[in-house]
Write a protein that holds these residues in place. Sequence first.
Motif, mmCIF file in Angstrom:
data_model
loop_
_atom_site.group_PDB
_atom_site.id
_atom_site.type_symbol
_atom_site.label_atom_id
_atom_site.label_comp_id
_atom_site.label_asym_id
_atom_site.label_seq_id
_atom_site.Cartn_x
_atom_site.Cartn_y
_atom_site.Cartn_z
ATOM 1 N N MET A 21 10.022 4.749 -2.399
ATOM 2 C CA MET A 21 9.117 3.618 -2.206
ATOM 3 C C MET A 21 9.769 2.532 -1.352
ATOM 4 O O MET A 21 9.139 1.971 -0.439
ATOM 5 C CB MET A 21 8.709 3.047 -3.571
ATOM 6 N N ILE A 22 11.041 2.246 -1.616
ATOM 7 C CA ILE A 22 11.767 1.253 -0.826
ATOM 8 C C ILE A 22 11.870 1.709 0.632
ATOM 9 O O ILE A 22 11.697 0.911 1.565
ATOM 10 C CB ILE A 22 13.180 1.026 -1.416
ATOM 11 N N GLY A 23 12.140 2.996 0.838
ATOM 12 C CA GLY A 23 12.220 3.531 2.191
ATOM 13 C C GLY A 23 10.912 3.388 2.949
ATOM 14 O O GLY A 23 10.904 3.072 4.143
ATOM 15 N N GLY A 24 9.786 3.603 2.268
ATOM 16 C CA GLY A 24 8.480 3.420 2.901
ATOM 17 C C GLY A 24 8.269 2.000 3.374
ATOM 18 O O GLY A 24 7.739 1.754 4.475
ATOM 19 N N MET A 25 8.667 1.036 2.565
ATOM 20 C CA MET A 25 8.573 -0.369 2.964
ATOM 21 C C MET A 25 9.441 -0.646 4.193
ATOM 22 O O MET A 25 9.038 -1.379 5.107
ATOM 23 C CB MET A 25 9.015 -1.271 1.809
ATOM 24 N N GLY A 26 10.645 -0.075 4.195
ATOM 25 C CA GLY A 26 11.541 -0.274 5.321
ATOM 26 C C GLY A 26 10.969 0.257 6.615
ATOM 27 O O GLY A 26 11.029 -0.413 7.657
ATOM 28 N N ALA A 38 0.828 -1.204 0.000
ATOM 29 C CA ALA A 38 0.000 0.000 0.000
ATOM 30 C C ALA A 38 0.861 1.252 0.000
ATOM 31 O O ALA A 38 0.521 2.254 -0.639
ATOM 32 C CB ALA A 38 -0.930 -0.013 1.213
ATOM 33 N N LEU A 39 1.989 1.191 0.703
ATOM 34 C CA LEU A 39 2.873 2.370 0.775
ATOM 35 C C LEU A 39 3.444 2.755 -0.591
ATOM 36 O O LEU A 39 3.315 3.907 -1.011
ATOM 37 C CB LEU A 39 3.986 2.119 1.788
ATOM 38 N N PRO A 40 4.088 1.801 -1.323
ATOM 39 C CA PRO A 40 4.583 2.198 -2.644
ATOM 40 C C PRO A 40 3.468 2.561 -3.617
ATOM 41 O O PRO A 40 3.670 3.399 -4.504
ATOM 42 C CB PRO A 40 5.364 0.968 -3.120
ATOM 43 N N SER A 57 1.555 6.857 -6.780
ATOM 44 C CA SER A 57 0.533 7.739 -7.336
ATOM 45 C C SER A 57 0.832 9.210 -7.068
ATOM 46 O O SER A 57 0.317 10.086 -7.758
ATOM 47 C CB SER A 57 -0.838 7.376 -6.744
ATOM 48 N N SER A 58 1.671 9.465 -6.043
ATOM 49 C CA SER A 58 2.024 10.857 -5.725
ATOM 50 C C SER A 58 3.333 11.288 -6.363
ATOM 51 O O SER A 58 3.830 12.380 -6.091
ATOM 52 C CB SER A 58 2.110 11.045 -4.206
ATOM 53 N N GLY A 59 3.907 10.416 -7.198
ATOM 54 C CA GLY A 59 5.103 10.788 -7.941
ATOM 55 C C GLY A 59 6.420 10.483 -7.255
ATOM 56 O O GLY A 59 7.462 10.998 -7.668
ATOM 57 N N ALA A 60 6.401 9.637 -6.212
ATOM 58 C CA ALA A 60 7.647 9.303 -5.511
ATOM 59 C C ALA A 60 8.529 8.429 -6.393
ATOM 60 O O ALA A 60 8.041 7.673 -7.240
ATOM 61 C CB ALA A 60 7.331 8.576 -4.207
ATOM 62 N N ASN A 61 9.841 8.532 -6.182
ATOM 63 C CA ASN A 61 10.753 7.693 -6.951
ATOM 64 C C ASN A 61 10.926 6.330 -6.285
ATOM 65 O O ASN A 61 10.412 6.076 -5.191
ATOM 66 C CB ASN A 61 12.113 8.386 -7.142
ATOM 67 N N PHE A 62 11.668 5.434 -6.947
ATOM 68 C CA PHE A 62 11.824 4.056 -6.488
ATOM 69 C C PHE A 62 12.488 4.000 -5.106
ATOM 70 O O PHE A 62 12.102 3.210 -4.242
ATOM 71 C CB PHE A 62 12.647 3.275 -7.513
#
Length: 443
Positions: A174-179, A159-161, A166-171
């Motif tokens: 997205m990895i940091g959000g998972m962490g 859900a985080l990535p 959708s908000s334009g974050a880079n890869f």
Amino acid sequence: MRKLTLPILMAYGGLAVPLAALGLPLVVYLPPFYAGPVGLGVGTVGIIFMIARFWDIFTDPIMGMIVDRYPSRWGKRKHWIAIGVPVLLIASWYIFFPGDSQPPIYLAFWLFILYLAFTFVGLTQQAWGVDISQSYNDRSKVYGWREIGSIFGMMSVLALPAILESSGANFKEMIGGMGYFFIIALPLTALFGLLIIPDDKKSEGTSFPKIKEIPLLLKGNKPLQRTLAIEFLCSSGSSISGATYIYLARYVFDMGDISSRILFLYFLAGLLIMPFWMKLSYIIGKSKTLLISTLLCSLTLSAYIFIDTRDALPVLIALTILYGIGYGAPFTLTRALMADIVDADELRTENKRPGLFYSILTTFSKVGAAIAVGAVYSYLEWSGFRPGEVASEEVKGIILFVFAVMPMILYFGASLLCIGYELTSEKHKEIQKALEARNNLSN
């Protein structure tokens, strides 16, 4: 042992949430992340992940024996969870947040530490499931809840990535959000499990088998041979499709902006259908349910070959959901079958050794995953695929072949192995009665 209650099942399944939230990125997101933004290259990353997984071949059985051998005053399992969680948190921080660029040795070192701690916690949780359940159907219930927790964890970390995507974050973001999700969820669910799940404080440790005796466990044990082979094939198939999904979505179907949202539907379907697979296993048995689910995965993957990649979104979503329906059942049922095999071994040897048996199961699973990621990434690089570059039609065909055809064959092979499975519900009831009779005599 206390009766299986909803809080116990929730706490046991809850332990699987952060473990799955770590396991999904390890297969789907972290290899492309280190191959692309971190700059290590597809071939190098594939080799490092493969070697790290093969490291588990040696550590898993040793850890399984340790988990069985050394109880504490808190019980047989709780202290191993408490020891493994802090190490896993430290290693995961360095894996998810490597900075701008790192040498290959950085990934290799922290990946080895992470897998070591991951094994300790995950293996203990799986062995714990045998301790809190006795009957044939209880095993399906316990490991079904574990799979529900796993799928929920994967959906949550996805859900985080999806939101960031959708908000334009880079890869990298997205990895940091998972962490961050994993680092927050692990201590919370571990504490809940340690407080709620019962542990046998009177349990005595089992003796270490000699190294030469471990291969003898397989000799003449057809249910164990089948279960391990099925686990290997399903793990290989799942890991191949998982490791290439990002490339399939971005380079074959040109859906990079919504790839995480489509993958979310895959896990949502698996979560919603899990009660059905559990109920079906009560009615027709675990092995027949396993046959149906692996055959469904194989047939669904075969349909990917015929998709028109130019206008594929509706069909791709439908197939993703269908593949998700079949996804969760095999790994639930192989663990439930292994619990029955542990009982049969206890009747024969008078030793209850779930840690050892689940370490063997996870070893076969990890070997399958290691071969899948290492061989597939090496093959893609050899075929001329380069992340970030425009893929030719030939390369697109190779990615589709790797994602669909290879796992299709592996899942079909697993379905064939389910036919004629020996340790049925009736035979397990006989084993349980014999164990109860022997325990009554000893008491």
